[in-house]
Design an enzyme around this catalytic site. Structure first.
Site, short mmCIF file in Angstrom:
data_model
loop_
_atom_site.label_atom_id
_atom_site.label_comp_id
_atom_site.label_asym_id
_atom_site.label_seq_id
_atom_site.Cartn_x
_atom_site.Cartn_y
_atom_site.Cartn_z
N ALA A 175 0.75 -1.26 0.00
CA ALA A 175 -0.24 -0.06 0.10
C ALA A 175 0.82 1.16 -0.07
O ALA A 175 1.31 1.77 1.14
CB ALA A 175 -0.90 -0.01 1.29
N TYR A 176 1.22 1.80 -1.40
CA TYR A 176 2.23 2.69 -1.23
C TYR A 176 2.10 3.97 -0.41
O TYR A 176 2.84 4.65 0.00
CB TYR A 176 2.38 3.29 -2.75
N SER A 177 0.60 4.32 -0.61
CA SER A 177 0.48 5.60 0.14
C SER A 177 0.45 5.52 1.64
O SER A 177 0.69 6.51 2.17
CB SER A 177 -1.27 6.01 -0.24
N ASP A 178 0.44 4.29 2.26
CA ASP A 178 0.62 4.25 3.53
C ASP A 178 2.13 4.57 4.01
O ASP A 178 2.23 4.87 5.27
CB ASP A 178 0.37 2.89 4.17
N TYR A 179 2.97 4.39 3.09
CA TYR A 179 4.29 4.85 3.24
C TYR A 179 4.81 6.29 2.92
O TYR A 179 6.02 6.78 3.42
CB TYR A 179 5.36 3.95 2.59
#
Length: 420
Positions: A175-179
């Protein structure tokens, strides 16, 4: 020990952490590792999604065995509380009164239904700083969008540009946006703290994780807006560099990544390879020619790299000033000498999982270093300390809340979890 004796930048700061999943809890973790007292609020009856997400210790899926959860919640105190129980209101009232910061990452409107939205909290504590982070923001026609971070990958355009030119869109592995999102929130929180120091006034911050993510595609969106150049899938290749990719090396599934950024780089690469005859082909002299013959160039580079270990290729190319890196596995990362030297991994002893590694923050503050000394809590692990010593409840009041289900216990949780 030396770090322990140094006052930390957020020492004395108090955080009520109602977040769940990854993007929200990471903010609290960064604050906790720099001195803040962070109380993570959970319920056995509605477990954090990361508690049901692998990897689990010994592959046994129970709620206190997820290493995924632990990575976002080190250095925090954990309490269990059924926010839906009307008698939980006195607990949350004391918690909000105690806190400097409230954080939440539930869906829009969820905290309001619990009487814990910003306006409600501000009536209890006018100086409160309150942040909300969710997938698409608290308002707008799609605010009630349902999904997880991987769906934000799709909405943000990342799936459309990931993969090979002849493949279908590819989901990014995580989940790219979580990072990405937590660092925007953390900066905003620090700005709010500075403002409160000057004005004495708290504030509300809300974040769309989608907007945090799409900002990383900014140059490509601009390129389309101005030039109508649409970013397409291109595998490991770059629009302006060649060779640019990942190449096979000696050994089982060993690879090296390299990028030739200029024609001067190309000449250096040819020299490292021993100037084989094929490098004298004039088609490869310029990046334009190499891009036109990229399949052939990549094959020839791969024929050279496959005779060496990736570490050997790395040493040769780095020594010549060419960008290159070993394609590392999880095992490689734990043994990486640079990460070891910088003490990036900290082993903490979790009461259920045992000793395992936690990431350090990806930055160092020279005067107020981080301290990572507590593993992520089990659900409700610090109930006694927080309810009694921080929130001031008596033993009888705590017992009453246990009897009436305000404070949840392991008996309220499923014996196994449905793996997310």
């Amino acid at each position: 020990m030396e770090a322990k004796m140094t006052k930390q930048i957020f020492e004395g700061l108090r955080v009520a952490d109602f977040c769940w999943a990854a993007a929200g809890p990471q903010v609290g973790r960064e604050l906790a590792e720099h001195g803040a007292t962070v109380i993570r609020v959970e319920s056995h009856r509605r477990l954090d999604i990361l508690r049901s997400s692998p990897p689990f210790k010994d592959s046994i899926p129970t709620f206190n065995r997820s290493a995924f959860f632990t990575q976002y919640n080190a250095n925090k105190y954990g309490i269990s509380l059924d926010l839906g129980n009307p008698r939980a209101r006195e607990v949350t009232r004391r918690l909000i009164s105690w806190a400097d910061i409230v954080g939440e990452s539930m869906g829009p409107g969820a905290m309001a239904k619990l009487g814990l939205d910003y306006e409600s909290c501000r009536k209890i504590n006018p100086q409160i700083i309150y942040f909300s982070t969710c997938m698409l923001g608290q308002y707008g026609p799609h605010r009630d969008f349902r999904g997880v971070g991987t769906h934000v990958n799709a909405l943000g355009g990342f799936c459309a540009v990931t993969g090979w030119p002849d493949s279908e869109p590819t989901q990014i592995f995580t989940a790219y946006s979580d990072y990405i999102s937590p660092w925007y929130t953390l900066i905003a929180v620090m700005g709010a703290l500075l403002r409160r120091r000057k004005t004495g006034v708290g504030m509300y911050m809300e974040q769309s994780q989608l907007e945090a993510a799409v900002s990383f595609l900014g140059p490509h969106v601009l390129d389309y807006a101005v030039n109508h150049n649409l970013l397409n899938r291109r595998g490991n290749r770059d629009r302006y560099m060649s060779p640019h990719g990942v190449y096979p090396c000696r050994g089982s599934d060993r690879w090296v990544a390299l990028a030739v950024t200029s024609d001067e780089d190309w000449q250096r690469l040819c020299h490292v390879m021993g100037n084989p005859e094929w490098t004298k082909d004039p088609r490869y002299d310029s990046v334009v020619g190499r891009k036109e013959n990229e399949d052939e160039v990549d094959r020839l580079i791969g024929d050279w790299t496959k005779d060496f270990l990736p570490e050997q290729v790395l040493a040769m190319l780095q020594g010549a000033g060419i960008a290159a890196g070993v394609v590392q596995t999880g095992d490689d990362l734990l043994g990486d000498p640079q990460l070891k030297h910088r003490e990036h991994y900290h082993a903490l002893n979790h009461p259920v999982i045992g000793s395992h590694s936690y990431h350090a923050p990806a930055y160092r503050l020279s005067q107020t270093p981080c301290v990572i000394d507590k593993p992520a809590p089990c659900v409700g692990e610090h109930n006694q300390y927080v309810y009694k010593d921080i929130l001031g409840f008596s033993d009888d009041e705590i017992a009453d809340m246990l009897v009436n289900g305000v404070i949840t216990t392991d008996a309220d949780a499923p014996t196994t979890v449905t793996v997310s």
